[in-house]
Each structure stands twice: as C-alpha cells, then as structure tokens.
Write a protein that holds these residues in place. Structure first.
Motif, mmCIF file in Angstrom:
data_model
loop_
_atom_site.group_PDB
_atom_site.id
_atom_site.type_symbol
_atom_site.label_atom_id
_atom_site.label_comp_id
_atom_site.label_asym_id
_atom_site.label_seq_id
_atom_site.Cartn_x
_atom_site.Cartn_y
_atom_site.Cartn_z
ATOM 1 N N GLY A 197 -0.615 1.274 7.421
ATOM 2 C CA GLY A 197 -0.903 0.180 8.221
ATOM 3 C C GLY A 197 -2.301 -0.258 6.814
ATOM 4 N N LEU A 198 -2.718 -0.661 7.327
ATOM 5 C CA LEU A 198 -3.704 -2.159 6.820
ATOM 6 C C LEU A 198 -5.073 -1.665 5.950
ATOM 7 N N GLY B 77 10.622 -1.591 -0.072
ATOM 8 C CA GLY B 77 10.547 -0.222 0.658
ATOM 9 C C GLY B 77 10.509 0.114 1.919
ATOM 10 N N CYS B 78 9.478 -1.062 2.440
ATOM 11 C CA CYS B 78 8.565 -0.588 3.296
ATOM 12 C C CYS B 78 8.470 -0.074 3.577
ATOM 13 N N ASN B 79 7.606 -0.002 4.721
ATOM 14 C CA ASN B 79 5.801 0.853 4.850
ATOM 15 C C ASN B 79 6.042 2.828 5.039
ATOM 16 N N THR C 198 1.031 -1.010 0.331
ATOM 17 C CA THR C 198 -0.225 -0.524 -0.001
ATOM 18 C C THR C 198 1.169 1.459 0.077
ATOM 19 N N ALA C 199 2.184 1.285 1.055
ATOM 20 C CA ALA C 199 2.674 2.417 0.737
ATOM 21 C C ALA C 199 3.617 2.672 -0.734
ATOM 22 N N ASP D 137 3.192 7.068 -5.282
ATOM 23 C CA ASP D 137 2.860 6.797 -6.662
ATOM 24 C C ASP D 137 2.337 7.700 -6.717
ATOM 25 N N HIS D 138 0.512 7.956 -5.682
ATOM 26 C CA HIS D 138 -0.744 8.959 -6.128
ATOM 27 C C HIS D 138 -0.194 9.389 -5.064
#
Length: 387
Positions: free
Chosen positions: A366-367, A297-299, A258-259, A264-265
C-alpha cells in the motif's frame, strides 16, 4: 407523483452526483420506445444501467482503450461470469491458465460443466502447453497476466498469437497488472476483465467488476446478459469507485516503488527462503516480465519463510499494523497466506506443486512509508525465523 425539480443553478457540481434512483420516468410511451430503440439516450430502470455505472465504465474504457463501451458489474467474478456464461454456449470448450483466481477456477471446474461447457487448464508460461491443450471445440482462452499468488508471468504475446491463428477468443483479467502496466487490447485481447474492487477503486470499500469486448456484437451480448442476470453494481459503489480511480495513477506509482524496495529488503533478511517480484533478476519469468510490463513490477510480491504453520502464525502476529486479510489493492498493505485462504481447498501436495508451502505469503503493498514497512516486515520475519 413526480419528484420536485432540482433547484436551478448557473454553476455545476465538481463531484459526480450520486444517483440512487431505481427507476426513471419518461413523459410518454413514445419517448420510452425511443429510449429502448436508441433514438433517445436515457435511463429507465437501474438494473439496465444508471449514471454512476456509466461514469465508471467510461473512465475504465478510456484507461483500457476499449473499442466498445464496457459494462460495470457487481463484482469481479460477475465480470468473469458475464464472459464465460454470457458469450459461450453448450458444447464450447474453455482453456484457462492453471493459476487463475480461485473462484474463476471453481466456476470453470464446477459450474460451467453443468451448463455443457467443458474446461481444462494449462501452464500460461508455456505457449506449447496451451497449443497442445486446444481442442476442436475450444472457443475461448482465459488468462491473467500475472498469476495469483506465485506471480508467474504468462506468455501473453505467444498465446495471443496462437489464439488469433486458431480463431479462438482471448479474455485477459487485468486486475493485478492494471492499465498502468498492461494494455490487453494492444496484445489482441477480445475481452478485458477487472475486479474494480482492487487497485482501481483502491480503498477496500467497493465491490465492483468491469468487462468490455473488442467486437461490438460481443459487447452487446455482455450488456444484455448483465442486464438479464441483474449484474449491475450499485450507484453508491460506483460513486465510491470513481472517487478512488481519481487517485489511481498516484497510488499505483507509490505502491509499485515501495513494493520493489520491500522485495529487495526481504531478500536480504535471514529466514527468507525466496522472494518473488517481477522486476528482480531472480524471478523465473524476469525477461518476459520486463518486456510485457514495460519494466514495471506492480504492487504485488510474494515471499517464503520456513514451511511450517508455526512460522506462518508467528509472522502474521508480529506484522504489526499490517492487515492479515485475503484482499489486495488497498491503500494499506495487506498480508495473505494462501494455504489458509485462497488455496485452502487444495491438498498440501497440490499446493507444493504450485510452489506454495505453509511458509508462503503474498503481500499487497500500500501507501505506507517504505522504511517503516521494511522495519515491520523485518520484525515479522525474525519472529517467524525464531519460531
């Protein structure tokens, strides 16, 4: 008076039992001697260790490939302190990265000098700068693989080789990157540190740290110092941390995915001046990040909008459902503003030199549903842009 014995059972619990007892009874003085001398394994007083701490330590030991048993402490800063204060002596010099966690910087700049331990800082992305900063009395180098909050990637391979050549101990704080993205012992680290509070436990309801050492003698110094200074974490926090760690791999993978999408967004939104995420090609240390972190890239990501407090306030207010809080690694996304939290003690000029304006934000992803999260940040950025 002895407690009543537990009922016998042919089956066993599937969840580690919580063991809150402060003291443990031995049968005889001979038995107690044998426990302290290593002939028998067992617990005596919870400040010296307890079952729930050992379970957590053993799990992180496995994740990190630790050569010796690690120690669970009451916080991440306790783990940092165990290394710097438990393994160094008056007259030693510590060289740290210049974007360490704020309290690590304070410990080095204000507390260690009172004990006769001198300190200095250098740019961890520049191995030559580290080489130039080494003194004859330099005993230890303290690094974070990815800096907080500008997400610069340290030249760990170069600095590890330098430390080995000069006979200097190397401590790596692996909190941001976690064992899923980085294996410090494989790079030559002498100590590995974690704030278990963050991604490992993952639910913002635990305060714990962890530290281990490659050398058995140093591992024993860490253990003795933590026992003497009362650093052990509580059984309940350890019990909660173990529960969180059972889902760590799944949480890390989801948050990282998600990160990358959110980074990119954000980069395509009007009003966003820059986005910092290690796997993006515009990251200043992109090649090193891809090599060191294996393409992960991690979160964590950071971004910048207009450099005014009005824009920052507007963004924080408009980020509905996103906790504005100086923490990271939770199951929920959190938003942090260094100028008003972690780096508030620095002058505006000093923050600018590190690349942090009033419009600079750090995000711990997060999730949540990724599309919904992108929509929320689009609205927040639009509010900042309007301000």
């Amino acid at each position: 008076m002895r407690p009543d014995p537990l009922p016998e059972s042919a089956s066993r619990p599937v969840v580690t039992p919580l063991s809150p007892s402060v003291v443990y009874a031995s049968d005889t003085p001979d038995m107690l001697d044998s426990q302290y001398e290593g002939g028998l394994s067992g617990y005596t007083y919870s400040r010296e260790g307890h079952p729930n701490a050992d379970v957590v330590a053993a799990r992180i030991d496995r994740m990190e490939g630790a050569p010796n048993p690690g120690v669970v402490t009451g916080s991440g800063m306790a783990a940092v302190s165990a290394v710097l204060m438990g393994c160094l002596s008056s007259g030693d010099h510590v060289l740290g990265g210049n974007q360490l966690y704020g309290r690590s910087l304070r410990l080095m700049s204000e507390d260690l000098p009172r004990l006769g331990i001198t300190t200095s800082l250098a740019d961890p992305t520049d191995v030559d700068a580290f080489a130039a900063a080494i003194r004859p009395e330099t005993r230890l180098i303290l690094l974070e693989a990815v800096s907080n909050p500008t997400l610069r990637v340290a030249d760990l391979k170069g600095i590890a080789a330098l430390a080995k050549k000069r006979g200097i101990l190397l401590a790596i704080d692996n909190t941001f990157t976690t064992p899923a993205a980085l294996s410090p012992y494989e790079l030559g680290a002498d100590f590995v540190i974690h704030s278990v509070t963050k991604l490992l436990a993952g639910h913002s309801d635990v305060m714990l740290g962890y530290v281990s050492a490659a050398d058995p003698a140093m591992a024993e110094r860490l253990r003795v110092f933590s026992v003497t200074t009362g650093m052990v974490g509580s059984p309940f926090d350890c019990w909660l941390a173990e529960r969180g760690m059972l889902s760590f791999d799944l949480r890390f993978a989801r948050a990282q995915e998600t990160a990358a999408k959110l980074a990119d967004h954000l980069a395509g939104l009007p009003g966003v001046q820059r986005v910092i995420y290690p796997t993006r090609t515009d990251h200043p240390d992109h090649a090193r990040a891809m090599d060191l972190l294996g393409g992960q890239g991690c979160n964590m990501l950071s971004f910048e909008v207009a450099p005014t407090r009005a824009a920052a306030n507007a963004l924080a207010r408009a980020a509905e459902g996103i906790a504005f809080a100086p923490t990271l690694g939770d199951v929920g996304t959190t938003l942090s503003h260094p100028a008003s939290s972690s780096h508030r003690a620095l002058s505006e000029a000093d923050r600018a030199a590190l690349g942090m304006s009033e419009g600079f934000f750090r995000v711990s992803v997060g999730l949540e549903d990724s599309d919904a999260l992108c929509e929320t940040f689009a609205s927040a950025v639009a509010a900042a842009h309007g301000a």
